[in-house]
Design an enzyme around this catalytic site. Structure first.
Site, PDB file in Angstrom:
ATOM      1  N   GLY A  45       5.306  -1.722  75.797  1.00 22.00           N
ATOM      2  CA  GLY A  45       4.424  -2.178  74.742  1.00 22.00           C
ATOM      3  C   GLY A  45       3.673  -3.459  75.026  1.00 22.00           C
ATOM      4  O   GLY A  45       2.910  -3.930  74.189  1.00 22.00           O
ATOM      5  N   HIS A  46       3.860  -4.039  76.205  1.00 22.32           N
ATOM      6  CA  HIS A  46       3.203  -5.311  76.510  1.00 22.32           C
ATOM      7  C   HIS A  46       1.963  -5.037  77.347  1.00 22.32           C
ATOM      8  O   HIS A  46       2.052  -4.863  78.554  1.00 22.32           O
ATOM      9  CB  HIS A  46       4.176  -6.243  77.237  1.00 22.32           C
ATOM     10  CG  HIS A  46       3.732  -7.667  77.255  1.00 22.32           C
ATOM     11  ND1 HIS A  46       3.274  -8.277  78.391  1.00 22.32           N
ATOM     12  CD2 HIS A  46       3.660  -8.596  76.276  1.00 22.32           C
ATOM     13  CE1 HIS A  46       2.954  -9.535  78.120  1.00 22.32           C
ATOM     14  NE2 HIS A  46       3.171  -9.746  76.832  1.00 22.32           N
ATOM     15  N   PHE A  47       0.821  -5.011  76.711  1.00 21.15           N
ATOM     16  CA  PHE A  47      -0.462  -4.636  77.309  1.00 21.15           C
ATOM     17  C   PHE A  47      -0.389  -3.200  77.820  1.00 21.15           C
ATOM     18  O   PHE A  47      -0.219  -2.956  79.007  1.00 21.15           O
ATOM     19  CB  PHE A  47      -0.877  -5.614  78.418  1.00 21.15           C
ATOM     20  CG  PHE A  47      -1.096  -7.002  77.918  1.00 21.15           C
ATOM     21  CD1 PHE A  47      -2.282  -7.335  77.291  1.00 21.15           C
ATOM     22  CD2 PHE A  47      -0.119  -7.973  78.049  1.00 21.15           C
ATOM     23  CE1 PHE A  47      -2.490  -8.621  76.802  1.00 21.15           C
ATOM     24  CE2 PHE A  47      -0.315  -9.259  77.574  1.00 21.15           C
ATOM     25  CZ  PHE A  47      -1.503  -9.579  76.951  1.00 21.15           C
ATOM     26  N   ILE A  52       1.990  -6.103  81.984  1.00 23.65           N
ATOM     27  CA  ILE A  52       2.356  -7.301  82.731  1.00 23.65           C
ATOM     28  C   ILE A  52       3.663  -7.837  82.148  1.00 23.65           C
ATOM     29  O   ILE A  52       4.032  -7.515  81.021  1.00 23.65           O
ATOM     30  CB  ILE A  52       1.260  -8.391  82.725  1.00 23.65           C
ATOM     31  CG1 ILE A  52       1.003  -8.903  81.312  1.00 23.65           C
ATOM     32  CG2 ILE A  52      -0.010  -7.896  83.361  1.00 23.65           C
ATOM     33  CD1 ILE A  52       0.133 -10.147  81.278  1.00 23.65           C
TER      34      ILE A  52
END
Length: 142
Positions: A45-47, A52
């Site tokens: 879910g991070h970018f 990243i």
């Protein structure tokens, strides 16, 4: 104390153990490595279009290798399962992103260790030798 004994005393387990190996350690500092497996949950879910590694995770890697591993080494036999290290302050500058499957190296240099407080200058580099983040991390032995 061997490098593996230090890692075994860390108060973490997978998926929150961010130390693969300790390369060097002495009373003045530590150098260790960690590889960010692309299957780590935070990448989902991070970018989402280009994952990243979150800065908070980079900070945790720096703290586990650069502060806690060194603290265990400095405390030697007095560091037990009921001993821990609490983070007291951080000042980190992020310079480059770290992507899934990247291996990083953390180099920590002790600034001081007194009255149960350890303060270190910590740098993280990628496999190309580029500095990805650096800063000062402090913690207290509890």
């Amino acid at each position: 104390m061997t490098h593996q004994e230090i890692i075994s005393k860390l108060p973490y387990s997978k998926p929150f153990l961010f130390v693969d190996e300790i390369l060097n350690i002495d009373v003045n500092g530590v150098e260790g490595r960690f590889t960010f497996d692309k299957k780590l949950d935070f990448y989902n879910g991070h970018f989402t279009t280009m994952p990243i590694t979150p800065g908070v995770i980079l900070t945790e890697v720096m703290a586990q290798i650069g502060l806690v591993c060194l603290g265990i080494f400095l405390m030697n036999d007095t560091f037990t399962i009921s001993t821990s290290m609490a983070l007291t302050s951080i000042e980190i500058e992020f310079l480059k992103p770290v992507f899934p499957n990247e291996k990083v190296t953390v180099i920590s240099k002790k600034i001081y260790f007194r009255f149960g407080k350890l303060k270190c200058n910590v740098t993280m580099t990628n496999e190309k030798g580029e500095e990805v983040c650096n800063g000062i991390i402090s913690g207290m032995i509890c």
